[in-house]
Design a protein around this motif. Sequence first.
Motif, mmCIF file in Angstrom:
data_model
loop_
_atom_site.group_PDB
_atom_site.id
_atom_site.type_symbol
_atom_site.label_atom_id
_atom_site.label_comp_id
_atom_site.label_asym_id
_atom_site.label_seq_id
_atom_site.Cartn_x
_atom_site.Cartn_y
_atom_site.Cartn_z
ATOM 1 N N ASP A 121 -3.510 -0.301 -1.301
ATOM 2 C CA ASP A 121 -4.965 -0.369 -1.104
ATOM 3 C C ASP A 121 -5.273 0.689 -0.046
ATOM 4 O OD1 ASP A 121 -7.316 -1.166 0.443
ATOM 5 O OD2 ASP A 121 -7.216 -3.167 -0.442
ATOM 6 N N SER A 178 -10.636 3.688 0.351
ATOM 7 C CA SER A 178 -11.642 2.624 0.493
ATOM 8 C C SER A 178 -12.830 2.942 1.405
ATOM 9 C CB SER A 178 -10.947 1.331 0.979
ATOM 10 O OG SER A 178 -9.847 1.032 0.158
ATOM 11 N N PRO A 179 -13.561 4.017 1.083
ATOM 12 C CA PRO A 179 -14.771 4.310 1.859
ATOM 13 C C PRO A 179 -15.909 3.356 1.474
ATOM 14 C CG PRO A 179 -14.548 5.872 0.061
ATOM 15 C CD PRO A 179 -13.333 4.989 0.006
ATOM 16 N N ASN A 180 -17.027 3.510 2.136
ATOM 17 C CA ASN A 180 -18.164 2.637 1.874
ATOM 18 C C ASN A 180 -19.297 3.408 1.225
ATOM 19 O OD1 ASN A 180 -16.780 0.469 3.175
ATOM 20 N ND2 ASN A 180 -17.292 1.453 5.121
ATOM 21 N N HIS A 230 -11.159 7.458 6.955
ATOM 22 C CA HIS A 230 -10.887 7.330 5.514
ATOM 23 C C HIS A 230 -9.971 8.455 5.044
ATOM 24 C CE1 HIS A 230 -14.882 5.111 5.660
ATOM 25 N NE2 HIS A 230 -13.976 4.189 5.346
ATOM 26 N N HIS A 247 -10.542 0.070 -2.572
ATOM 27 C CA HIS A 247 -11.337 -1.134 -2.263
ATOM 28 C C HIS A 247 -12.653 -0.667 -1.620
ATOM 29 C CE1 HIS A 247 -11.339 -5.551 -1.535
ATOM 30 N NE2 HIS A 247 -11.971 -5.276 -0.413
ATOM 31 N N GLY A 258 -16.296 -0.175 -0.323
ATOM 32 C CA GLY A 258 -17.328 -1.087 0.201
ATOM 33 C C GLY A 258 -18.611 -0.878 -0.573
ATOM 34 N N TYR A 303 -16.799 -9.881 4.414
ATOM 35 C CA TYR A 303 -15.672 -8.965 4.157
ATOM 36 C C TYR A 303 -14.391 -9.784 3.938
ATOM 37 C CZ TYR A 303 -12.666 -4.856 5.330
ATOM 38 O OH TYR A 303 -11.761 -3.825 5.323
ATOM 39 N N ASP A 355 -11.748 -10.229 0.721
ATOM 40 C CA ASP A 355 -10.321 -9.921 0.811
ATOM 41 C C ASP A 355 -9.458 -11.115 0.410
ATOM 42 O OD1 ASP A 355 -9.327 -7.335 1.246
ATOM 43 O OD2 ASP A 355 -10.259 -7.274 3.222
ATOM 44 N N TYR A 412 -1.833 -2.412 2.701
ATOM 45 C CA TYR A 412 -3.215 -2.091 3.072
ATOM 46 C C TYR A 412 -3.183 -0.982 4.120
ATOM 47 C CZ TYR A 412 -4.272 -6.780 1.208
ATOM 48 O OH TYR A 412 -4.379 -7.899 0.429
ATOM 49 N N THR A 417 -5.270 0.944 6.606
ATOM 50 C CA THR A 417 -6.535 1.114 7.335
ATOM 51 C C THR A 417 -6.239 1.400 8.811
ATOM 52 O OG1 THR A 417 -6.939 -1.090 8.265
ATOM 53 C CG2 THR A 417 -7.529 -0.775 5.944
ATOM 54 N N GLN A 442 -8.302 -2.920 12.302
ATOM 55 C CA GLN A 442 -8.438 -4.021 11.346
ATOM 56 C C GLN A 442 -7.206 -4.923 11.310
ATOM 57 O OE1 GLN A 442 -10.383 -3.292 7.604
ATOM 58 N NE2 GLN A 442 -11.230 -1.344 8.275
ATOM 59 N N HIS A 468 -8.025 -8.630 11.318
ATOM 60 C CA HIS A 468 -8.620 -9.023 10.045
ATOM 61 C C HIS A 468 -7.518 -9.348 9.024
ATOM 62 C CE1 HIS A 468 -10.911 -8.907 6.310
ATOM 63 N NE2 HIS A 468 -10.120 -7.937 5.883
ATOM 64 N N PHE A 469 -6.548 -8.450 8.900
ATOM 65 C CA PHE A 469 -5.513 -8.673 7.892
ATOM 66 C C PHE A 469 -4.591 -9.832 8.264
ATOM 67 C CE2 PHE A 469 -6.859 -4.379 6.648
ATOM 68 C CZ PHE A 469 -7.177 -4.671 5.330
HETATM 69 N N1 ARG Z 1 -14.097 -0.282 3.421
HETATM 70 C C1 ARG Z 1 -13.285 -0.579 4.555
HETATM 71 C C2 ARG Z 1 -13.613 0.360 5.704
HETATM 72 O O1 ARG Z 1 -14.224 1.385 5.502
HETATM 73 C C3 ARG Z 1 -11.793 -0.499 4.269
HETATM 74 C C4 ARG Z 1 -11.279 -1.451 3.238
HETATM 75 C C5 ARG Z 1 -9.794 -1.664 3.344
HETATM 76 N N2 ARG Z 1 -9.260 -2.546 2.334
HETATM 77 C C6 ARG Z 1 -9.406 -3.885 2.318
HETATM 78 N N3 ARG Z 1 -8.866 -4.561 1.329
HETATM 79 N N4 ARG Z 1 -10.065 -4.517 3.252
HETATM 80 O O2 ARG Z 1 -13.270 0.073 6.836
#
Ligand code: ARG
Length: 585
Positions: free
Chosen positions: A122, A125-127, A136, A162, A164, A317, A321, A339, A341, A345, A348-349
């Motif tokens: 994973d 994963s930009p938004n 990113h 993934h 956003g 979020y 996940d 993952y 990132t 984070q 979070h994970f």
């Molecule tokens: N979109 C998130 C960001 O820009 C990262 C996502 C990472 N992947 C996940 N499964 N949470 O910070």
Amino acid sequence: MKSTLIDLTSRLQAALIAAFGSELAQTDPILVPTQNPKFGDYQANVAMSLAKPLRQKPREIAVQIVEHLDVSGLCEPPEIAGPGFINLKLKTDYLTAQLKTMQKSDRLAVEAVKQPQKVIVDFSSPNIAKEMHVGHLRSTIIGDSLARTLAFLGHDVLRLNHVGDWGTQFGMLITHLRQVCPEALTSSEAVDLGDLVAFYKEAKQRFDQDEAFKAASREAVVELQSGGEEALRAWQILCEQSRREFQKIYDRLNIQITERGESFYNPLLPDVVKDLKSLELLETDQGAEVVFLTGFTNKEGNPQPLIIQKSNGGYNYATTDLAAIRYRIQRDEADRIIYVTDAGQANHFMQIFQVARRAGWLPDTVEVVHVPFGLVQGEDGKKFKTRSGETVRLRDLLDEAVKRARQDVEQRIQAEGRSETPEFIQQVAEKVGIGAVKYADLSQNRTSDYIFSFDKMLALQGNTAPYMLYAYVRVQGISRKGGIDFSQLGTDAPVILADEAEFAIAKHLLQFDETLAAVEQELLPNRLCQYLFELSQKYNQFYDRCDVLQAAEPQRTSRLILCDLTARTLKLGLSLLGIEVLERM
Ligand code: ARG
């Protein structure tokens, strides 16, 4: 071909068992390659850690291990040094035989794994509608390299973006779109909204300043969530526009990735709540549905809640996940989920993994790993920004790297009195520039912050992409100069090792598979970078010390084989970093 390190390690383990019984056999790596030829090529320091349980002197233990150690096909008789180190020196016959095996194999004799896993990476994963920023970029470059390496080793890799693409921010974006570009909603053709990041900023500004706009935005979120057709159409337009922008970056970086954004999991979110409830993990806290975490406490020292469903019914979020991890394990049948990132984070994970485990969705047979990385900093050590203080757009960053690479090539070509076509120069600039950006990122231990410097990453000397690419070009130069087709080099011709520079390359070449195995385990691409850097250095020493084309046979062919193996290892290794080589530069 068996990896030398693995082969020696298992022989050592067998000796340990034979000498002291299986209780004491260690499964940890007990053998390390040495940097100093005085200690042989590999050194085992297992005797020291056994001294206590065995109540014997380490040296005596080492003697007993060596008595049971059969490395006759690989090494000279083992030597015991100091307090109980066992030094192993590879036999020249073994080295040359392994090199011949590598020469004949188009994967340089790197064996595919015996038990391929289904691995999900994973990454990127930009938004949507937001800047795809340097964070990113790091995720994209590191994730891509890990995916390439794991796939090469034989794993079944699924690369997931993934993105956003859901959340309350779409309320203001949709409202803004309805007002500034209503025709977009009725047109059947793709619409260009221009710079989406500027669009996002405008929408945000109005949201913060205009009460009516704010109210309309809240309304739009509800519409979108309840499947309102026009809101969905607006959402799609925004996603498509972003997707086109992201794709330009992926094309330029040569990234393959499958989009499976947050919205994909929307239909699965109610079940996450329902199932957590029936498992009695869910509690109501100030109107929200939460899971109280173990090992995470708030300021007052009370267990911290992870919000699964907000008091207004919305999801987070984290909820997405949780749905994603469950889907990936149950539907994708993943054995390992990675993952990539920023380090921010990490909590979070850990929280997602904990809840998934407690819910029974994450069995012990599945490995989940957060692969964190540090921040990208400017040369002043502060957050990476343009001179005017804005965030750097990725497109501009890549353009700048290519522009500078082009200046370097043009200068070099001029200094060497060569004349080259504009197409050649463009192609070299593009590959060197992009390769330099990738390599600069990958060659750092990803867990540390890294300072972004165009000058350093484009330097022809040092641990840089240009240095490595240049070593490859040097080898190709030999083939052009001597009119040699490396692929036709005699497979029966012997490899002869005489000069110390030849030995150094030979031994290093043999460590390629060990290095890839280390990356597979530790998920640190910088291990591979370091390996390739040392290979280039060793090759350059060899190039300075040993004649190749001028040498007499059979040494000439043997040296050409070493050149070919070096070039192929560089090419394959760089390709696993996502970097393409050039035949000339
Ligand atoms: N979109 C998130 C960001 O820009 C990262 C996502 C990472 N992947 C996940 N499964 N949470 O910070």
